[in-house]
Scaffold this active site. Sequence first.
Site, PDB file in Angstrom:
ATOM      1  N   LEU A   2       0.874  -0.962  -0.123  1.00 51.96           N
ATOM      2  CA  LEU A   2      -0.107   0.052   0.022  1.00 51.96           C
ATOM      3  C   LEU A   2       0.960   1.192  -0.100  1.00 51.96           C
ATOM      4  O   LEU A   2       0.455   2.149  -0.653  1.00 51.96           O
ATOM      5  CB  LEU A   2      -0.815   0.095   1.212  1.00 51.96           C
ATOM      6  CG  LEU A   2      -1.995   1.070   1.131  1.00 51.96           C
ATOM      7  CD1 LEU A   2      -2.830   1.047   0.100  1.00 51.96           C
ATOM      8  CD2 LEU A   2      -2.769   0.952   2.650  1.00 51.96           C
ATOM      9  N   TYR A   3       1.964   1.135   1.026  1.00 46.01           N
ATOM     10  CA  TYR A   3       2.703   2.378   0.914  1.00 46.01           C
ATOM     11  C   TYR A   3       3.316   2.613  -0.636  1.00 46.01           C
ATOM     12  O   TYR A   3       3.224   3.756  -1.400  1.00 46.01           O
ATOM     13  CB  TYR A   3       4.042   1.981   1.621  1.00 46.01           C
ATOM     14  CG  TYR A   3       5.216   3.303   1.858  1.00 46.01           C
ATOM     15  CD1 TYR A   3       4.920   4.040   2.513  1.00 46.01           C
ATOM     16  CD2 TYR A   3       6.414   3.012   1.255  1.00 46.01           C
ATOM     17  CE1 TYR A   3       5.936   5.231   2.595  1.00 46.01           C
ATOM     18  CE2 TYR A   3       7.302   3.932   1.553  1.00 46.01           C
ATOM     19  CZ  TYR A   3       6.987   4.938   2.281  1.00 46.01           C
ATOM     20  OH  TYR A   3       7.950   5.890   2.255  1.00 46.01           O
ATOM     21  N   ALA A   4       3.952   1.646  -1.294  1.00 51.51           N
ATOM     22  CA  ALA A   4       4.561   1.872  -2.657  1.00 51.51           C
ATOM     23  C   ALA A   4       3.242   2.225  -3.816  1.00 51.51           C
ATOM     24  O   ALA A   4       3.487   3.325  -4.400  1.00 51.51           O
ATOM     25  CB  ALA A   4       4.990   0.698  -3.110  1.00 51.51           C
TER      26      ALA A   4
END
Length: 186
Positions: A2-4
């Site tokens: 999700l961060y990427a």
Amino acid sequence: SLYAASKKSNELMAHTYSHLYNLPTTGLRFFTVYGPWGRPDMALFLFTKAILSGEPINVFNHGKMRRDFTYIDDIVEGVVRVMDKIPESNSNWSGENPDPGSSKAPYKIYNIGNNNPVELLKFIEVIESCLGMKAQKNMLPMQPGDVPINYADVNDLMQDVDFKPNTPIEVGVKQFIDWYRDYYKI
């Protein structure tokens, strides 16, 4: 992860503005930044605090993951060098052989990282050496959404602004530990 995905979404929105409004847009990707005044939720800060307190550290993927630890001074130098490099349209850009760091729009992405992935267990050894203390390690499996290796391709940075981050972790970690001990009076 999700961060990427959130980072990539931001780059896509910037690219859209660049394309629609001919607005020169530069994206900077920082790779595992560390150093004095760093984020207290990052590994170096967490590990240093725990080791000095005699508490165990959580070591995910049994320490086998590799990261492109990049010292803050190298990040700053990269940002300063890129600031005056206004992106231009890449007239050779082709969807058949795309360059993910440029576009037909005035858009450019630069990775700022050491381009030298270090295994997490090696990173911990350097921290232990600088502290003169051994860590109690809580070896854990890989976290969901994490990746085993992450490092920067800095060819565009070297080509366009003649810079490649190069602070060895032994130097950067020592500078962080010295700052940490001074700041927290340890």
